[in-house]
Motif scaffolding. Structure first.
Motif, short mmCIF file in Angstrom:
data_model
loop_
_atom_site.label_atom_id
_atom_site.label_comp_id
_atom_site.label_asym_id
_atom_site.label_seq_id
_atom_site.Cartn_x
_atom_site.Cartn_y
_atom_site.Cartn_z
N UNK A 244 0.81 -1.21 0.00
CA UNK A 244 0.00 0.00 0.00
C UNK A 244 0.85 1.27 0.00
N UNK A 245 2.17 1.09 0.10
CA UNK A 245 3.08 2.23 0.03
C UNK A 245 3.42 2.83 1.38
N UNK A 246 3.06 2.15 2.47
CA UNK A 246 3.38 2.67 3.80
C UNK A 246 4.88 2.53 4.05
N UNK A 247 5.49 3.55 4.61
CA UNK A 247 6.92 3.55 4.86
C UNK A 247 7.28 2.50 5.92
N UNK A 248 8.43 1.82 5.75
CA UNK A 248 8.85 0.82 6.75
C UNK A 248 8.94 1.37 8.16
N UNK A 249 9.37 2.64 8.30
CA UNK A 249 9.48 3.23 9.64
C UNK A 249 8.10 3.32 10.30
N UNK A 250 7.07 3.63 9.51
CA UNK A 250 5.71 3.68 10.05
C UNK A 250 5.24 2.28 10.44
N UNK A 251 5.59 1.30 9.62
CA UNK A 251 5.18 -0.08 9.92
C UNK A 251 5.83 -0.56 11.22
N UNK A 252 7.12 -0.21 11.41
CA UNK A 252 7.78 -0.58 12.66
C UNK A 252 7.06 0.03 13.86
N UNK A 253 6.64 1.29 13.71
CA UNK A 253 5.91 1.95 14.78
C UNK A 253 4.58 1.26 15.07
N UNK A 254 3.88 0.87 13.99
CA UNK A 254 2.61 0.16 14.15
C UNK A 254 2.82 -1.16 14.88
N UNK A 255 3.89 -1.88 14.52
CA UNK A 255 4.17 -3.18 15.16
C UNK A 255 4.44 -2.99 16.64
N UNK A 256 5.21 -1.96 16.99
CA UNK A 256 5.54 -1.71 18.40
C UNK A 256 4.26 -1.39 19.20
N UNK A 257 3.44 -0.49 18.65
CA UNK A 257 2.20 -0.12 19.34
C UNK A 257 1.27 -1.33 19.44
N UNK A 258 1.18 -2.09 18.35
CA UNK A 258 0.34 -3.29 18.34
C UNK A 258 0.78 -4.28 19.41
#
Length: 268
Positions: A244-258
């Motif tokens: 979907x084009x989401x930046x890896x840094x944002x995905x890392x943040x989502x994983x941490x919060x999740x």
């Protein structure tokens, strides 16, 4: 076309090794207009200077041609450089050299991605990670050494192969790239699947109570359907976010919060 100089061995093993060493700097001169053209010319420079030592005008023409757009996987650039060096030495027409360069550039970019990033890199990292998880400090060292040994073999072996075979390698390289790329992709995806099952660790402690019966959601339901279902689903979720084009840094943040939220509520 002039008389072939390839049989006379104009370029020595030392020249080819010099080109192979230079290939490690392919992307040191990078631009969005010409991509790796500067690094590509840097690789060919020893060969071009020797071939056109007594003809400055042809040297200028060759240098100008090789500063045109060029883009390839850095790990498989040397076979192409070897073929082009052989063509330059044989005195092939400039348009023919340009055509062969572009004909090989695309397929080798694809096969390099499949061979390196989907096969060799995951295997080397997987071996290192398996040792590191067991507390063995040699894991990262093994991963780094093994990957770079294979890298050197590709670079130095590729330049010699491309140069020795010259134009005769063109048909073999082009016909073999699709099959090799397909096989490398299959092996690489198999390895990635094994890595997901081995290193993506997720399970749920949730228990479903139905009267006097307690059913553990992980052990009694999910694992019965398919072991490691949750790690697989989570991996696909991350892949979907990347697509979907989401930046890896944002995905890392989502994983941490999740991870924090689900741990707090006792979900995972």
């Amino acid at each position: 076309m002039t008389e072939s100089n390839n049989e006379k061995g104009l370029l020595t093993k030392k020249d080819l090794n010099n080109m192979a060493w230079r290939s490690f700097f392919l992307q040191s001169s990078f631009s969005f207009e010409r991509m790796q053209a500067g690094g590509w010319e840097y690789i060919l420079m020893p060969a071009l200077r020797k071939i056109y030592k007594n003809n400055p005008e042809k040297l200028k023409s060759a240098l100008k041609d090789h500063l045109e757009f060029f883009n390839i996987n850095p790990f498989v650039v040397t076979p192409v450089a070897g073929v082009i060096a052989a063509m330059e030495e044989k005195g092939e027409d400039r348009e023919a050299i340009r055509g062969v360069k572009y004909a090989l550039m695309g397929p080798f970019a694809g096969i390099g991605d499949a061979l390196i990033w989907l096969t060799i890199f995951p295997i080397c990292q997987g071996l290192g990670a398996s040792l590191a998880i067991q507390g063995n400090f040699a894991g990262p060292i093994l991963s780094l050494v093994l990957f770079n040994v294979l890298h050197f073999v590709l670079q130095f072996g590729g330049i010699g192969y491309g140069y020795r075979k010259g134009l005769s390698a063109l048909s073999k390289l082009r016909t073999g790239t699709k099959q090799l790329s397909k096989l490398a992709s299959i092996v690489g995806l198999t390895v990635l699947g094994a890595l997901i099952a081995s290193y993506v660790s997720m399970s749920t402690p949730l228990v479903i109570n139905a009267g006097k019966v307690s059913i553990k959601l992980q052990e009694d339901v999910l694992d019965k359907i398919m072991p490691n279902m949750i790690p697989l689903a989570f991996t696909f979720l991350v892949y979907w976010l990347l697509k979907k084009g989401l930046k890896p840094s944002y995905i890392f943040g989502i994983i941490i919060v999740f991870g924090i939220v689900t741990k707090y509520f006792g979900i995972f």
